[in-house]
Motif scaffolding. Structure first.
Motif, PDB file in Angstrom:
ATOM      1  N   ASP A 193      38.238  41.200  46.919  1.00 57.70           N
ATOM      2  CA  ASP A 193      37.902  41.308  48.353  1.00 57.70           C
ATOM      3  C   ASP A 193      39.178  41.305  49.182  1.00 57.70           C
ATOM      4  O   ASP A 193      39.175  40.907  50.352  1.00 57.70           O
ATOM      5  CB  ASP A 193      37.050  40.098  48.776  1.00 57.70           C
ATOM      6  CG  ASP A 193      35.697  40.119  48.101  1.00 57.70           C
ATOM      7  OD1 ASP A 193      35.200  41.233  47.827  1.00 57.70           O
ATOM      8  OD2 ASP A 193      35.150  39.021  47.844  1.00 57.70           O
ATOM      9  N   ILE A 194      40.280  41.700  48.592  1.00 54.17           N
ATOM     10  CA  ILE A 194      41.572  41.608  49.281  1.00 54.17           C
ATOM     11  C   ILE A 194      41.741  42.786  50.250  1.00 54.17           C
ATOM     12  O   ILE A 194      41.511  43.933  49.888  1.00 54.17           O
ATOM     13  CB  ILE A 194      42.715  41.577  48.240  1.00 54.17           C
ATOM     14  CG1 ILE A 194      42.551  40.345  47.335  1.00 54.17           C
ATOM     15  CG2 ILE A 194      44.077  41.609  48.929  1.00 54.17           C
ATOM     16  CD1 ILE A 194      43.515  40.311  46.159  1.00 54.17           C
ATOM     17  N   PHE A 195      42.136  42.455  51.484  1.00 53.62           N
ATOM     18  CA  PHE A 195      42.435  43.505  52.464  1.00 53.62           C
ATOM     19  C   PHE A 195      43.870  43.984  52.255  1.00 53.62           C
ATOM     20  O   PHE A 195      44.732  43.226  51.798  1.00 53.62           O
ATOM     21  CB  PHE A 195      42.311  42.966  53.892  1.00 53.62           C
ATOM     22  CG  PHE A 195      40.907  42.604  54.275  1.00 53.62           C
ATOM     23  CD1 PHE A 195      39.971  43.593  54.533  1.00 53.62           C
ATOM     24  CD2 PHE A 195      40.525  41.271  54.378  1.00 53.62           C
ATOM     25  CE1 PHE A 195      38.667  43.269  54.886  1.00 53.62           C
ATOM     26  CE2 PHE A 195      39.224  40.938  54.736  1.00 53.62           C
ATOM     27  CZ  PHE A 195      38.294  41.939  54.985  1.00 53.62           C
ATOM     28  N   LEU A 196      44.102  45.233  52.642  1.00 51.85           N
ATOM     29  CA  LEU A 196      45.457  45.779  52.587  1.00 51.85           C
ATOM     30  C   LEU A 196      45.904  46.093  54.005  1.00 51.85           C
ATOM     31  O   LEU A 196      45.169  46.752  54.756  1.00 51.85           O
ATOM     32  CB  LEU A 196      45.471  47.057  51.738  1.00 51.85           C
ATOM     33  CG  LEU A 196      46.850  47.703  51.542  1.00 51.85           C
ATOM     34  CD1 LEU A 196      47.763  46.802  50.694  1.00 51.85           C
ATOM     35  CD2 LEU A 196      46.715  49.071  50.869  1.00 51.85           C
ATOM     36  N   ILE A 197      47.099  45.609  54.356  1.00 50.74           N
ATOM     37  CA  ILE A 197      47.716  46.028  55.618  1.00 50.74           C
ATOM     38  C   ILE A 197      48.882  46.920  55.207  1.00 50.74           C
ATOM     39  O   ILE A 197      49.808  46.459  54.529  1.00 50.74           O
ATOM     40  CB  ILE A 197      48.187  44.805  56.442  1.00 50.74           C
ATOM     41  CG1 ILE A 197      46.965  43.954  56.820  1.00 50.74           C
ATOM     42  CG2 ILE A 197      48.947  45.269  57.678  1.00 50.74           C
ATOM     43  CD1 ILE A 197      47.310  42.668  57.559  1.00 50.74           C
ATOM     44  N   SER A 198      48.783  48.196  55.554  1.00 51.95           N
ATOM     45  CA  SER A 198      49.790  49.143  55.096  1.00 51.95           C
ATOM     46  C   SER A 198      50.626  49.593  56.291  1.00 51.95           C
ATOM     47  O   SER A 198      50.146  50.328  57.157  1.00 51.95           O
ATOM     48  CB  SER A 198      49.093  50.330  54.420  1.00 51.95           C
ATOM     49  OG  SER A 198      50.046  51.178  53.843  1.00 51.95           O
ATOM     50  N   ALA A 221      41.759  52.923  51.093  1.00 53.45           N
ATOM     51  CA  ALA A 221      41.435  53.174  52.506  1.00 53.45           C
ATOM     52  C   ALA A 221      40.267  52.296  52.968  1.00 53.45           C
ATOM     53  O   ALA A 221      40.259  51.805  54.099  1.00 53.45           O
ATOM     54  CB  ALA A 221      41.118  54.652  52.710  1.00 53.45           C
ATOM     55  N   GLU A 222      39.316  52.052  52.092  1.00 54.92           N
ATOM     56  CA  GLU A 222      38.109  51.300  52.502  1.00 54.92           C
ATOM     57  C   GLU A 222      38.411  49.825  52.801  1.00 54.92           C
ATOM     58  O   GLU A 222      37.595  49.151  53.413  1.00 54.92           O
ATOM     59  CB  GLU A 222      37.024  51.388  51.414  1.00 54.92           C
ATOM     60  CG  GLU A 222      37.392  50.641  50.141  1.00 54.92           C
ATOM     61  CD  GLU A 222      36.366  50.829  49.014  1.00 54.92           C
ATOM     62  OE1 GLU A 222      35.575  51.783  49.094  1.00 54.92           O
ATOM     63  OE2 GLU A 222      36.387  50.012  48.066  1.00 54.92           O
ATOM     64  N   ARG A 223      39.593  49.347  52.417  1.00 54.46           N
ATOM     65  CA  ARG A 223      39.947  47.942  52.655  1.00 54.46           C
ATOM     66  C   ARG A 223      41.220  47.817  53.508  1.00 54.46           C
ATOM     67  O   ARG A 223      41.809  46.735  53.574  1.00 54.46           O
ATOM     68  CB  ARG A 223      40.152  47.229  51.306  1.00 54.46           C
ATOM     69  CG  ARG A 223      41.324  47.778  50.502  1.00 54.46           C
ATOM     70  CD  ARG A 223      41.548  47.089  49.167  1.00 54.46           C
ATOM     71  NE  ARG A 223      40.517  47.391  48.212  1.00 54.46           N
ATOM     72  CZ  ARG A 223      39.662  46.467  47.706  1.00 54.46           C
ATOM     73  NH1 ARG A 223      39.771  45.216  48.042  1.00 54.46           N
ATOM     74  NH2 ARG A 223      38.734  46.831  46.831  1.00 54.46           N
ATOM     75  N   SER A 224      41.656  48.934  54.108  1.00 55.58           N
ATOM     76  CA  SER A 224      42.998  48.946  54.719  1.00 55.58           C
ATOM     77  C   SER A 224      43.020  49.066  56.236  1.00 55.58           C
ATOM     78  O   SER A 224      42.205  49.779  56.827  1.00 55.58           O
ATOM     79  CB  SER A 224      43.801  50.143  54.185  1.00 55.58           C
ATOM     80  OG  SER A 224      44.069  49.991  52.820  1.00 55.58           O
ATOM     81  N   PHE A 225      44.011  48.405  56.798  1.00 55.91           N
ATOM     82  CA  PHE A 225      44.495  48.707  58.135  1.00 55.91           C
ATOM     83  C   PHE A 225      45.778  49.503  57.916  1.00 55.91           C
ATOM     84  O   PHE A 225      46.724  48.984  57.297  1.00 55.91           O
ATOM     85  CB  PHE A 225      44.863  47.429  58.897  1.00 55.91           C
ATOM     86  CG  PHE A 225      43.690  46.537  59.203  1.00 55.91           C
ATOM     87  CD1 PHE A 225      42.977  46.687  60.393  1.00 55.91           C
ATOM     88  CD2 PHE A 225      43.305  45.546  58.307  1.00 55.91           C
ATOM     89  CE1 PHE A 225      41.903  45.855  60.675  1.00 55.91           C
ATOM     90  CE2 PHE A 225      42.226  44.709  58.592  1.00 55.91           C
ATOM     91  CZ  PHE A 225      41.522  44.867  59.776  1.00 55.91           C
ATOM     92  N   VAL A 226      45.808  50.731  58.357  1.00 60.33           N
ATOM     93  CA  VAL A 226      47.030  51.540  58.222  1.00 60.33           C
ATOM     94  C   VAL A 226      47.656  51.655  59.607  1.00 60.33           C
ATOM     95  O   VAL A 226      46.982  52.002  60.582  1.00 60.33           O
ATOM     96  CB  VAL A 226      46.711  52.920  57.617  1.00 60.33           C
ATOM     97  CG1 VAL A 226      47.965  53.797  57.596  1.00 60.33           C
ATOM     98  CG2 VAL A 226      46.162  52.752  56.195  1.00 60.33           C
TER      99      VAL A 226
END
Ligand code: PMP
Ligand code: GLN
Length: 381
Positions: A193-198, A221-226
């Motif tokens: 359930d880890i979010f990604l901040i890219s 992409a489904e877990r990311s803030f880009v």
């Protein structure tokens, strides 16, 4: 009052960029420290700002950003990364990438959550996590190429991991993540359930391979803030116009923070950038433009005793000075500014726990003349 004021950021001083630029001014040094161009931006872009000011676009912009700019961002993102965004729900214009990073972190990090941060890293990440009650889990990017260490990153994951922050192309090292790295990351995070901040603010300043946005990888992409920044792409760092994209449920939480951090971003700047983005060549030529600068700077630096491998992206070049001095990098950077007249950034400050690697960061977003004058001085060392 001092006795009851308990700092929420006891280990934070003034950011190194302000310190080194201030020192450069004080000593009249050539400033290759803080990352900003010393050349002008496109006059046509500034003219657009003035045009919109005269048209009366001077009141608050809508909280998520003006729709034409969000539409242009959606078009650009689809053309470059094949990812279709809904401008209504998945894009927010921010006051620089710094605000976007803070809003993303504040939206998801809770008390006691762990956030994995590859180090060295851009200096706003750690304080933003700390202010939101998170715990930093640093993972070293190993010298000399500073590419992701997959085993160490995988080992850093725990049941408390809430998010991972990546930055490609990477400040300060200039390292770029490959398609294989991104595929690996996609698999690593798939069942979590880890979010990604890219942080992709240097998406258009890349010299090695293509930019591997998290948006090219559907399960990332489904877990990311880009996050990106027009300041870097259009040579207008002082305008502080950036943006974040994320799936609608994530963006909803992001906007709850954004609306009370800044509410909205300068209106005429948004209209001007929206118009300017109708010409994709304005950002498509940026890699070649900066590659010429990198090559010029690296060729000049061959005449010095600094050692380096050419940067893969960003407008920064790291260089090792151990053939010149064994001083700590902060001392050496200060001496270089005062005595040699060239300001740089010591790399140890990009770590939560300063690490001594005898490396300095040089910003080459400068005119040829500035670069020549600076290296002429460095060659005396
Ligand atoms: N992330 C990185 C890696 C950066 O180098 C910068 C540049 N300062 C930012 C974020 C912040 O960008 P902005 O100036 O748009 O706030
Ligand atoms: N991103 C720029 C750098 O790394 C500076 C940003 C700032 O001054 N806050 O030098």
């Amino acid at each position: 009052m001092n006795s009851i004021l308990q700092s929420k950021l006891p280990n934070v001083g003034t950011t190194i960029f302000t310190v080194m630029s201030g020192l450069a001014t004080e000593y009249g040094a050539i400033n290759l420290s803080q990352g900003f161009p010393d050349f002008g931006s496109d006059e046509a872009l500034s003219e657009l700002v003035y045009t919109y000011m005269k048209k009366g676009m001077n009141q608050y912009a809508p909280m998520p950003g003006i729709m034409p700019l969000r539409e242009r961002i959606a078009e650009k993102t689809e053309a470059l990364y094949g990812y279709r965004l809904n401008p209504d729900t998945e894009i927010t214009v921010t006051s620089g990438a710094t605000e976007a990073l803070y809003a993303a972190i504040a939206a998801i990090v809770r008390q006691g959550d762990e956030v994995i941060v590859p180090e060295p890293c851009y200096d706003s990440y750690i304080p933003a996590i700390e202010l939101n009650g998170g715990t930093i889990v640093p993972v070293a990017l190993p010298a000399p190429d500073f590419h992701i260490n997959r085993e160490a990153l995988a080992a850093a994951i725990s049941p408390r991991t809430r998010a991972l922050i990546i930055n490609t192309p990477h400040n300060p090292t200039g390292a770029v993540m490959s398609a294989e790295d991104m595929q690996w990351l996609e698999n690593l995070l798939a069942d979590t359930d880890i979010f990604l901040i890219s942080d992709e603010v240097y998406e258009h300043i890349i010299f090695s391979g293509t930019h591997e946005s998290a948006l090219k990888y559907p399960r990332l992409a489904e877990r990311s803030f880009v996050i990106s920044s027009f300041g870097k792409t259009f040579h207008v760092t002082g305008w502080k116009v950036g943006y974040a994209v994320a799936p609608a449920p994530l963006m909803r939480e992001f906007r709850k923070v954004h609306q009370f951090l800044t509410f909205s971003t300068a209106t005429p700047l948004q209209y001007a950038i929206a118009d300017y983005l109708k010409q994709p060549e304005k950002y498509l030529h940026v890699p070649a433009f900066y590659q010429e600068k990198r090559d010029k700077f690296c060729a000049l630096m061959q005449e010095t005793r600094f050692r380096f491998t050419p940067s893969e992206g960003t407008y920064f070049q790291l260089a090792d000075y151990s053939a010149i001095s064994d001083e700590a990098d902060t001392d050496f950077a200060v001496r270089l500014t005062k005595e040699i007249g060239v300001a740089t950034v010591p790399v140890s400050v990009f770590y939560g726990q300063p690490k001594q690697e005898h490396l300095l960061r040089f910003c080459f977003a400068k005119t040829d003349q500035t670069l020549e004058r600076a290296v002429e001085r460095l060659a005396k060392l």
